[in-house]
Design an enzyme around this catalytic site. Structure first.
Site, PDB file in Angstrom:
ATOM      1  N   PRO A  22      10.288  63.089  30.394  1.00  0.00           N
ATOM      2  CA  PRO A  22      11.214  62.115  30.987  1.00  0.00           C
ATOM      3  C   PRO A  22      10.549  61.270  32.074  1.00  0.00           C
ATOM      4  O   PRO A  22       9.795  61.777  32.906  1.00  0.00           O
ATOM      5  CB  PRO A  22      12.320  62.987  31.581  1.00  0.00           C
ATOM      6  CG  PRO A  22      11.784  64.372  31.614  1.00  0.00           C
ATOM      7  CD  PRO A  22      10.688  64.471  30.615  1.00  0.00           C
ATOM      8  N   GLU A  23      10.812  59.994  32.016  1.00  0.00           N
ATOM      9  CA  GLU A  23      10.331  59.060  33.036  1.00  0.00           C
ATOM     10  C   GLU A  23      11.553  58.553  33.808  1.00  0.00           C
ATOM     11  O   GLU A  23      12.669  59.011  33.591  1.00  0.00           O
ATOM     12  CB  GLU A  23       9.561  57.912  32.373  1.00  0.00           C
ATOM     13  CG  GLU A  23       8.369  58.419  31.554  1.00  0.00           C
ATOM     14  CD  GLU A  23       7.541  57.286  30.950  1.00  0.00           C
ATOM     15  OE1 GLU A  23       7.535  56.171  31.503  1.00  0.00           O
ATOM     16  OE2 GLU A  23       6.888  57.528  29.919  1.00  0.00           O
TER      17      GLU A  23
END
Ligand SMILES: [Zn+2]
Length: 297
Positions: free
Chosen positions: A2-3
């Site tokens: 996840p960013e």
């Protein structure tokens, strides 16, 4: 992994169940994730109200009523699932409800927050690269994880000039420089590849070459700054749609389908009309980079 947009989507999904609510009961099913949980983690939270749930880079940062910070990171495979009780709760603006009957992560469920007003927040993480900690001082600047983070890319304060200051003198490729969380917080492999493609900048270009001798940003860096904001905003928008549509079959937050222009498209034709080249993959600092060698210079 996840960013920023995924973490922001998780934040928006969790907020209705957590913000302004007390932790009624906290289950810590193992003593550690990537790091040991803080001493008496469950006791520390139980009975305490979470005032606000914010985000800094890829970190979720909750402020507790006594000002301490609950810091949570999803690592590679961390997922939150929210269950809410009854129609009253789903009627709240911004609230949402998910059926979590088929939660594939159930076997790897490590932490459960039972919140006031019936919301249950379940954290699972098969690979356990995520973590949770409490910063008692309440001061981000005193926290080992948060203190070194660079500017938030979606803040107004993140300008081409600010990015130029972060890149000046850097001999590393721009791709690697943008992954450095001290230069800009929250970017990862996917959105760096996308922003560089939209900017027409080669991932191999030396970072400092985008900064003028005077320290001012070049025109290309002005464009890159705008494209970073654009790709992140679009992804957050897409994440918001996934929350509204209840699109996640297993009830997990923050993982949604995107259409990428270069990321993970090795060998497929470049999307630029008339370009004709295929997207290439190279490895930089051990990570895959996807780009078009014609459109990006
Ligand atoms: Zn191209």
């Amino acid at each position: 992994m996840p960013e920023l947009p995924e973490v922001e989507t998780v934040r928006r999904g969790l907020a209705p169940a957590m913000e302004g609510r007390r932790f009624v009961r906290v289950e810590a099913k193992r003593p550690d994730l990537r790091f040991p949980l803080p001493d008496a983690f469950a006791d520390r939270l139980t009975g305490t109200r979470l005032e606000t749930l914010g985000r800094r880079g890829k970190y979720l940062v909750g402020r507790l009523e006594n000002d301490a910070l609950l810091i949570m990171h999803l690592g590679m495979s961390g997922r939150f699932v929210v269950e809410t009780d009854g129609a009253a709760d789903t009627a709240r603006p911004g609230a949402f409800h998910l059926d979590t009957g088929a939660n594939a992560h159930a076997m790897h469920e490590h932490v459960v927050f039972h919140m006031e007003a019936g919301g249950t927040v379940r954290y699972s993480d098969p690979r356990r690269f995520g973590f949770m900690t409490i910063e008692e001082s309440g001061d981000e600047a005193q926290n080992a994880f948060l203190q070194s983070l660079g500017p938030e890319p979606l803040d107004r304060a993140f300008t081409p000039k600010v990015l130029a200051a972060g890149l000046a003198g850097r001999k590393s490729p721009i791709k690697s420089a943008l992954l450095d969380q001290a230069v800009v917080a929250g970017l990862g492999n996917i959105y760096v590849c996308e922003a560089l493609f939209r900017s027409g900048i080669s991932p191999k270009r030396i970072a400092a070459s985008l900064v003028k001798q005077s320290g001012a940003p070049t025109d290309r860096l002005v464009r890159l700054t705008a494209m970073i904001k654009q790709v992140l905003s679009e992804a957050i928008e897409a994440g918001g749609s996934s929350l509204r549509d209840h699109a996640q079959a297993d009830g997990s937050l923050g993982y949604f389908q995107h259409t990428f222009t270069v990321y993970d498209r090795e060998g497929e034709p470049c999307v630029t009309p008339g370009c004709g080249r295929d997207v290439r993959r190279i490895v930089q600092s051990g990570r895959s980079t996807f780009y078009c060698s014609r459109c990006q210079r």
